[in-house]
Design a protein around this motif. Structure first.
Motif, mmCIF file in Angstrom:
data_model
loop_
_atom_site.group_PDB
_atom_site.id
_atom_site.type_symbol
_atom_site.label_atom_id
_atom_site.label_comp_id
_atom_site.label_asym_id
_atom_site.label_seq_id
_atom_site.Cartn_x
_atom_site.Cartn_y
_atom_site.Cartn_z
ATOM 1 N N CYS A 142 -18.721 5.827 6.400
ATOM 2 C CA CYS A 142 -17.858 6.942 6.788
ATOM 3 C C CYS A 142 -16.410 6.657 6.419
ATOM 4 C CB CYS A 142 -17.948 7.192 8.294
ATOM 5 S SG CYS A 142 -19.550 7.820 8.801
ATOM 6 N N GLN A 143 -15.700 7.702 6.109
ATOM 7 C CA GLN A 143 -14.261 7.611 5.851
ATOM 8 C C GLN A 143 -13.561 8.600 6.766
ATOM 9 O OE1 GLN A 143 -12.760 7.694 1.797
ATOM 10 N NE2 GLN A 143 -11.278 9.215 2.408
ATOM 11 N N VAL A 144 -12.509 8.163 7.404
ATOM 12 C CA VAL A 144 -11.717 9.029 8.267
ATOM 13 C C VAL A 144 -10.279 8.958 7.783
ATOM 14 C CG1 VAL A 144 -10.900 9.442 10.611
ATOM 15 C CG2 VAL A 144 -13.236 8.627 10.233
ATOM 16 N N THR A 145 -9.669 10.127 7.575
ATOM 17 C CA THR A 145 -8.255 10.173 7.225
ATOM 18 C C THR A 145 -7.546 11.091 8.209
ATOM 19 O OG1 THR A 145 -8.468 12.053 5.706
ATOM 20 C CG2 THR A 145 -8.751 9.860 4.770
ATOM 21 N N LEU A 146 -6.309 10.786 8.477
ATOM 22 C CA LEU A 146 -5.492 11.599 9.370
ATOM 23 C C LEU A 146 -4.220 11.950 8.626
ATOM 24 C CD1 LEU A 146 -4.812 12.769 12.171
ATOM 25 C CD2 LEU A 146 -3.869 10.525 12.759
ATOM 26 N N HIS A 147 -3.982 13.237 8.465
ATOM 27 C CA HIS A 147 -2.791 13.723 7.769
ATOM 28 C C HIS A 147 -1.904 14.404 8.802
ATOM 29 C CE1 HIS A 147 -4.579 13.621 3.567
ATOM 30 N NE2 HIS A 147 -5.514 13.152 4.376
ATOM 31 N N ILE A 148 -0.665 13.960 8.881
ATOM 32 C CA ILE A 148 0.291 14.542 9.815
ATOM 33 C C ILE A 148 1.481 15.044 9.012
ATOM 34 C CG2 ILE A 148 1.821 14.083 11.772
ATOM 35 C CD1 ILE A 148 -0.149 11.819 12.546
ATOM 36 N N TYR A 149 1.807 16.313 9.200
ATOM 37 C CA TYR A 149 2.907 16.926 8.470
ATOM 38 C C TYR A 149 3.962 17.395 9.458
ATOM 39 C CZ TYR A 149 -0.512 16.961 4.719
ATOM 40 O OH TYR A 149 -1.423 16.592 3.780
ATOM 41 N N SER A 150 5.199 16.988 9.209
ATOM 42 C CA SER A 150 6.289 17.390 10.078
ATOM 43 C C SER A 150 7.493 17.740 9.206
ATOM 44 C CB SER A 150 6.648 16.265 11.038
ATOM 45 O OG SER A 150 7.706 16.654 11.871
ATOM 46 N N THR A 204 -6.198 2.434 -4.433
ATOM 47 C CA THR A 204 -7.231 2.087 -3.474
ATOM 48 C C THR A 204 -6.513 1.498 -2.271
ATOM 49 O OG1 THR A 204 -8.830 1.655 -5.212
ATOM 50 C CG2 THR A 204 -9.285 0.694 -3.053
ATOM 51 N N LEU A 205 -6.676 2.110 -1.112
ATOM 52 C CA LEU A 205 -5.961 1.684 0.086
ATOM 53 C C LEU A 205 -6.920 0.973 1.031
ATOM 54 C CD1 LEU A 205 -3.899 4.945 0.635
ATOM 55 C CD2 LEU A 205 -3.237 2.888 -0.608
ATOM 56 N N PRO A 206 -6.495 -0.141 1.615
ATOM 57 C CA PRO A 206 -7.368 -0.888 2.519
ATOM 58 C C PRO A 206 -7.509 -0.200 3.872
ATOM 59 C CG PRO A 206 -5.217 -1.922 2.428
ATOM 60 C CD PRO A 206 -5.206 -0.808 1.411
ATOM 61 N N GLU A 207 -8.535 -0.564 4.596
ATOM 62 C CA GLU A 207 -8.764 -0.025 5.935
ATOM 63 C C GLU A 207 -7.532 -0.258 6.808
ATOM 64 O OE1 GLU A 207 -11.713 -0.913 9.699
ATOM 65 O OE2 GLU A 207 -12.436 -1.273 7.675
ATOM 66 N N GLY A 208 -7.153 0.764 7.557
ATOM 67 C CA GLY A 208 -6.006 0.656 8.460
ATOM 68 C C GLY A 208 -4.665 0.892 7.801
ATOM 69 N N PHE A 209 -4.647 1.185 6.514
ATOM 70 C CA PHE A 209 -3.398 1.371 5.777
ATOM 71 C C PHE A 209 -2.696 2.651 6.229
ATOM 72 C CE2 PHE A 209 -0.789 2.660 2.184
ATOM 73 C CZ PHE A 209 -0.168 1.470 1.848
ATOM 74 N N VAL A 210 -1.383 2.602 6.348
ATOM 75 C CA VAL A 210 -0.572 3.773 6.676
ATOM 76 C C VAL A 210 0.286 4.089 5.459
ATOM 77 C CG1 VAL A 210 1.239 4.696 8.159
ATOM 78 C CG2 VAL A 210 -0.530 3.204 9.122
#
Length: 82
Positions: free
Chosen positions: A41-49, A15-21
């Motif tokens: 609402c839940q927003v996630t951002l996935h960045i792949y490099s 379980t990850l807190p809000e703002g966790f990276v």
């Protein structure tokens, strides 16, 4: 990991807190769930490099992964509401 019947199963949960990276350099399978109260609402951002050339999409009701060769296009055109 897979069960004897070939189905994948969770081997851990966080379980990850809000703002966790979170960063991961390994190949992994992950599932995102929104367990917040009151339909928040839940927003996630996935960045792949480097950018992913293909991804495997798993369905917990099936034992085989579906390979998507252009994940960006797939996710853009198959998002809910499109």
């Amino acid at each position: 990991e897979r069960a004897p019947n070939g189905m994948i199963y969770a081997t851990g949960s966080k379980t990850l807190p809000e703002g966790f990276v979170c960063a991961n350099a390994d190949e992994d399978i992950h599932q995102i769930s929104n367990l917040q109260a009151d339909d928040a609402c839940q927003v996630t951002l996935h960045i792949y490099s480097p950018p992913l050339k293909s991804i495997n999409i798993y369905d917990l009701s099936e034992s085989q992964a579906r390979v998507v060769s252009d994940p960006v296009k797939h996710l853009l055109y198959n998002a809910p509401g499109n």
